[in-house]
Design a protein around this motif. Sequence first.
Motif, PDB file in Angstrom:
ATOM      1  N   PRO A 146     108.018  83.741   6.082  1.00  0.00           N
ATOM      2  CA  PRO A 146     107.947  82.490   6.841  1.00  0.00           C
ATOM      3  C   PRO A 146     108.909  82.550   8.029  1.00  0.00           C
ATOM      4  O   PRO A 146     110.082  82.901   7.857  1.00  0.00           O
ATOM      5  CB  PRO A 146     108.380  81.433   5.822  1.00  0.00           C
ATOM      6  CG  PRO A 146     108.004  82.016   4.496  1.00  0.00           C
ATOM      7  CD  PRO A 146     108.253  83.502   4.644  1.00  0.00           C
ATOM      8  N   ILE A 148     110.651  80.578   9.730  1.00  0.00           N
ATOM      9  CA  ILE A 148     111.905  79.824   9.698  1.00  0.00           C
ATOM     10  C   ILE A 148     112.924  80.472   8.751  1.00  0.00           C
ATOM     11  O   ILE A 148     114.110  80.146   8.782  1.00  0.00           O
ATOM     12  CB  ILE A 148     111.624  78.343   9.326  1.00  0.00           C
ATOM     13  CG1 ILE A 148     112.668  77.425   9.964  1.00  0.00           C
ATOM     14  CG2 ILE A 148     111.520  78.151   7.830  1.00  0.00           C
ATOM     15  CD1 ILE A 148     112.252  75.977  10.057  1.00  0.00           C
TER      16      ILE A 148
ATOM     17  N   ILE B  69     115.601  70.799   7.498  1.00  0.00           N
ATOM     18  CA  ILE B  69     114.595  71.663   6.856  1.00  0.00           C
ATOM     19  C   ILE B  69     115.256  72.711   5.973  1.00  0.00           C
ATOM     20  O   ILE B  69     114.653  73.223   5.033  1.00  0.00           O
ATOM     21  CB  ILE B  69     113.687  72.352   7.919  1.00  0.00           C
ATOM     22  CG1 ILE B  69     112.569  73.169   7.261  1.00  0.00           C
ATOM     23  CG2 ILE B  69     114.481  73.253   8.852  1.00  0.00           C
ATOM     24  CD1 ILE B  69     111.650  72.405   6.362  1.00  0.00           C
ATOM     25  N   HIS B  70     116.514  73.034   6.255  1.00  0.00           N
ATOM     26  CA  HIS B  70     117.178  74.089   5.479  1.00  0.00           C
ATOM     27  C   HIS B  70     117.750  73.595   4.141  1.00  0.00           C
ATOM     28  O   HIS B  70     118.286  74.372   3.375  1.00  0.00           O
ATOM     29  CB  HIS B  70     118.305  74.724   6.302  1.00  0.00           C
ATOM     30  CG  HIS B  70     117.821  75.395   7.564  1.00  0.00           C
ATOM     31  ND1 HIS B  70     116.748  76.248   7.580  1.00  0.00           N
ATOM     32  CD2 HIS B  70     118.259  75.327   8.846  1.00  0.00           C
ATOM     33  CE1 HIS B  70     116.542  76.682   8.813  1.00  0.00           C
ATOM     34  NE2 HIS B  70     117.436  76.136   9.604  1.00  0.00           N
ATOM     35  N   ASP B  73     114.420  74.447  -0.377  1.00  0.00           N
ATOM     36  CA  ASP B  73     113.826  75.761  -0.134  1.00  0.00           C
ATOM     37  C   ASP B  73     112.493  76.011  -0.803  1.00  0.00           C
ATOM     38  O   ASP B  73     111.800  76.945  -0.431  1.00  0.00           O
ATOM     39  CB  ASP B  73     114.807  76.859  -0.567  1.00  0.00           C
ATOM     40  CG  ASP B  73     116.007  76.908   0.350  1.00  0.00           C
ATOM     41  OD1 ASP B  73     115.813  76.704   1.564  1.00  0.00           O
ATOM     42  OD2 ASP B  73     117.129  77.139  -0.139  1.00  0.00           O
ATOM     43  N   CYS B 183     108.707  74.164  10.458  1.00  0.00           N
ATOM     44  CA  CYS B 183     109.195  73.533   9.215  1.00  0.00           C
ATOM     45  C   CYS B 183     108.086  73.521   8.160  1.00  0.00           C
ATOM     46  O   CYS B 183     108.320  73.841   6.994  1.00  0.00           O
ATOM     47  CB  CYS B 183     109.666  72.109   9.501  1.00  0.00           C
ATOM     48  SG  CYS B 183     111.148  72.036  10.528  1.00  0.00           S
ATOM     49  N   LYS B 186     107.448  76.811   6.412  1.00  0.00           N
ATOM     50  CA  LYS B 186     108.269  77.195   5.264  1.00  0.00           C
ATOM     51  C   LYS B 186     107.484  77.084   3.954  1.00  0.00           C
ATOM     52  O   LYS B 186     107.774  77.791   2.993  1.00  0.00           O
ATOM     53  CB  LYS B 186     109.515  76.297   5.230  1.00  0.00           C
ATOM     54  CG  LYS B 186     110.573  76.702   4.240  1.00  0.00           C
ATOM     55  CD  LYS B 186     111.872  75.956   4.493  1.00  0.00           C
ATOM     56  CE  LYS B 186     112.939  76.402   3.505  1.00  0.00           C
ATOM     57  NZ  LYS B 186     114.241  75.780   3.779  1.00  0.00           N
TER      58      LYS B 186
END
Lengths: 422, 262
Positions: A146, A148, B69-70, B73, B183, B186
């Motif tokens: 991914p 990101i 966004i981090h 997970d 985002c 992910k």
Amino acid sequence: MKILMFGQAAYRFLPADFAQRYDSVCDTPYALVSKDGMYSSVRHFIDEMVFGARCGFDGVSLTEHGQSSYDVMPNPNVVAGSLAYLTETEDLPVAIYPMGRSLGKSREPVKVAEEYAMIDVMSGGRLIAGFPVGLSYDASINNGVPPIEVRGRFHENLELVLRAWRDQEPFAFNGKHVQYPQVNVWPRPLQEQPPVWLTGVGNPATMQLVLERGFGFNFFGFAGSRLTAQRIFPRFWELAEQSSMARNPYRVGFLQHVAVADTDAKAEQLYAKHIEYAFHTGLGAIPHEKLAVPGGIDIRGVQALLRDPSDFGMYWQMRSASLNDLIESGTVIVGSPATVRDQLTELCQQHSIGNLHAMLSFGSMPPEMAQGNIKLFADEVAPHLRGLWADSGFEHHWWPERLGGKPSGATAKAAKEEVSVS
Amino acid sequence: MTEVRQEKVDLWGGKLTVTVSVAGSGPPLLYLHQAAGLAWDPFLEHLAGTHTVYAPQFPGTTMGDPYSIHVIDNLSDMVLAYEELVRALGLENPVVVGQSFGGMLAAELAAFFPKLTDRLVLLAPLGLWRDDAPVTNLLAASAEQLPGILFHNPQVAAAAMAVPEDPETAVAATSQMVWSLGCAGKFIWPIPDRGLRDRLHRITSNTLIVWGGQDAFVPARYAADFADLIAHSKVAMIEQSGHLPQVEQFEQTAAAVDEFLS
């Protein structure tokens, strides 16, 4: 000044209308390839790297690109291993420098640590370890990471690789992206820590990491050194100054296409079509979106690029750029030995470049022409550049000890100590 | 136009703050937006006429807060966080409506927590994969390809994807849209399949599956897969529409949703 021969294994027999019809990455049709063409493209590439090593270059350097027609090099360590062994048997004092295994895409970071360690052993301690984050298309499309997560994976993998080399005792690794119950690599590198280099495209965060950790910093002039070097290197040296780091040219590497012949006119005439082939079908044929899959570039980086895309030089026009524009922007330095060494000297002096990666075989060059370029550069250009920083008082902390470098353990420690003496 | 207010809700042990756009009055409706971010469009305006709409902005898609966004997970933790959000907002049996990536989240939420809602609306949800009808890789598309992937009618596409004239506003909007797609990536990259097919049987809500007949992003073929796997479901196929039926065929889509919710 260290002068390395850099090479990419371009497929050399693409059709004349390739740039108009196809992209050079990801979905390039393999039907364009003949078996003979692929064999000789890869064979010539390795032959030329060996030839460079025999011509007296200080090192040989190569990159990693999956699913691409301009660099058929899914794992640079395969070729680096063969170069390591061959140069060892011939007692050639050259650094083996994969630029190298992308850690942003790697799902097997311990394998990377082991491969590099193996090359260091095979070469008797001549490895220089490059760790790029990885190109967006390669990390995310070719390897499914991914976008990101690419940078986070890079950071985690880098810590793991360095620790795998350093720690004497086996350890468990509980990372966000990879987990191992036990890490205890065999072999470890012969060098206490092989010199570590990162390649950047202009992102200040990468430069900052290089400075904080005492790594070397590489930048490629593919997109036109006259457009990009003056943006990237001042940015790097300014950050170094802010961190009270010395302007030691040996911590900076630069990659430049070079085409040299007896006279300026002859050089341009000789290499013209191969220069066009290299840039039109290579970097120029990578679609923009493949270099910036959403999430792969931090939002601040996207904003910076939207406001000013100049860090990418003439990449935006490259697919159909004229020969004149390619030369004028500095994608390639073309001319007689005197012309080439004057331009390279000026470039290296201006930006404090202490490691030059000369790309001398590129595009569709036939092997005889490539070897002519390599030989002329080695004989008539390199000797004039080699002493450039001899009187600077700086030591090369990013070069293997066996080849005259002064890594003195961790390069970070050495670089910090230098601040007090400069 | 209905007044839209922003509420900030702390979740996940205080580590994640989600901005929720709230508007309208009436019974609660949770709206989960598509990958490019929340746009307050006529469809939401319409829903706010009969419901109190709560539209959380997916972590990282709120302008000025890109790095949330981090915090989370994996998808199951994200679904848990959304369930926390429903409780934090005090929503009792809300209608849940999700579009595209938001549709996948809505389906996951209903599959993880079957009692959370008894009415679910999925507008061209992601989450399944068929080798014979692959989902288009939206994140790998060029800017020139995007309108054709998302819309059936080029005129609607041009209007919907117009970039703001002011250069700095355009930079802010474009960079946020690109980041918002990242985002979502992910949880949907490289293949938008995190095992939802194995969980859909858990959904007990009455479910309306809405699809644009000419969807070039997630082919309309997937409507039948969702319908087959969700027990109490029906499909509203909207013709002359791409991936965003609520934008491209607002009247038909609003009528189908109204009928389902009435």
